[in-house]
Design a protein around this motif. Structure first.
Motif, PDB file in Angstrom:
ATOM      1  N   PHE A 116       0.843  -1.193   0.000  1.00  9.83           N
ATOM      2  CA  PHE A 116       0.000   0.000   0.000  1.00  9.83           C
ATOM      3  C   PHE A 116       0.880   1.245   0.000  1.00  9.83           C
ATOM      4  N   TRP A 117       0.346   2.323  -0.588  1.00  9.26           N
ATOM      5  CA  TRP A 117       1.015   3.622  -0.527  1.00  9.26           C
ATOM      6  C   TRP A 117       0.711   4.292   0.802  1.00  9.26           C
ATOM      7  N   SER A 118       1.730   4.872   1.391  1.00  5.27           N
ATOM      8  CA  SER A 118       1.579   5.716   2.573  1.00  5.27           C
ATOM      9  C   SER A 118       2.015   7.134   2.212  1.00  5.27           C
ATOM     10  N   PRO A 119       1.314   8.165   2.699  1.00  7.98           N
ATOM     11  CA  PRO A 119       1.723   9.535   2.373  1.00  7.98           C
ATOM     12  C   PRO A 119       2.956  10.008   3.130  1.00  7.98           C
ATOM     13  N   GLU A 120       3.498   9.186   4.021  1.00  8.12           N
ATOM     14  CA  GLU A 120       4.679   9.598   4.782  1.00  8.12           C
ATOM     15  C   GLU A 120       5.892   9.715   3.852  1.00  8.12           C
TER      16      GLU A 120
END
Length: 221
Positions: A116-120
């Motif tokens: 999954f993509w994380s915005p961090e």
């Protein structure tokens, strides 16, 4: 028509003067954190429970920055006479973010929703070797992954949720039926020892009527 000498310099100075009179909108990072959109490509998180070690992400990665190690384990047969099965067990899952170009191909090709993509985006290091995140570090990024957007009100219920709901309803109905069967008490006229519970000297009940039989002539009451 020939250009007027010095017109280019005048236009440049005009742009500079217009810009100097406008208010700047500089965000004072890191004191002010940016408001990122939910689909920001920051860092990749790993949901280890969904990974089946199919190796699709590592094979499709253009930079070859995903490292996966695994071993096989034998699962005994579930029933007598059944066959044993083997499964892949994940030993290592690492991503080298010093090589990653954030194309997102690994996330798109994963058939089991394990990446999954994380915005961090704040994970800079002074040592380039620290940019290789092992599976424990990738698991920590999962806590920063935003929730998926809500479905349309008229959208069809996902098959996984529908199957889980039907299984839960079936289990609840079975447990309710078993509880009702356990609470059911037999009638007093058919209960064992009901004739003895009537007390001494009381004639036994007539079969199927529940009333005392008349005393037999010549017998004792």
């Amino acid at each position: 028509m020939a250009p007027i000498p010095g017109s280019g310099l005048a236009k440049g100075l005009a742009v500079t003067l217009r810009t100097m009179t406008k208010k700047s909108h500089t965000a004072q990072y890191p004191d002010a954190q940016p408001d990122l959109p939910p689909r920001t490509r920051g860092v990749i998180g790993l949901f280890e429970e969904n990974c089946t070690v199919c190796m699709l992400c590592a094979r499709e990665c253009p930079d070859w920055c995903i490292y996966i190690d695994s071993h096989k384990e034998t699962i005994p047969a579930a029933a007598p006479g059944g066959r044993e099965r083997s499964r892949n067990v994940l030993d290592r899952f690492a991503i080298d973010f010093a090589l990653c170009m954030y194309c997102g191909i690994c996330i798109e090709v994963c058939p089991f929703d394990a990446l999954f993509w994380s915005p961090e985006f704040e994970y800079a290091e002074t040592d380039i070797h620290e940019l290789t995140h092992e599976r424990d570090k990738l698991r920590e990024w999962m806590w920063t992954v935003p929730e998926p957007p809500a479905l349309d009100p008229g959208a069809e219920e996902p098959k996984e949720i529908a199957a889980a709901r039907k299984a839960a309803e079936k289990l609840a109905a079975t447990q309710a039926a078993e509880a009702a069967e356990a609470d059911r008490v037999p009638g007093a006229d058919t209960a064992p020892g009901a004739d003895r519970a009537a007390g001494p000297g009381t004639p036994p009940a007539a079969p199927g009527t529940g009333e005392p039989q008349p005393p037999i002539e010549g017998g004792t009451a």
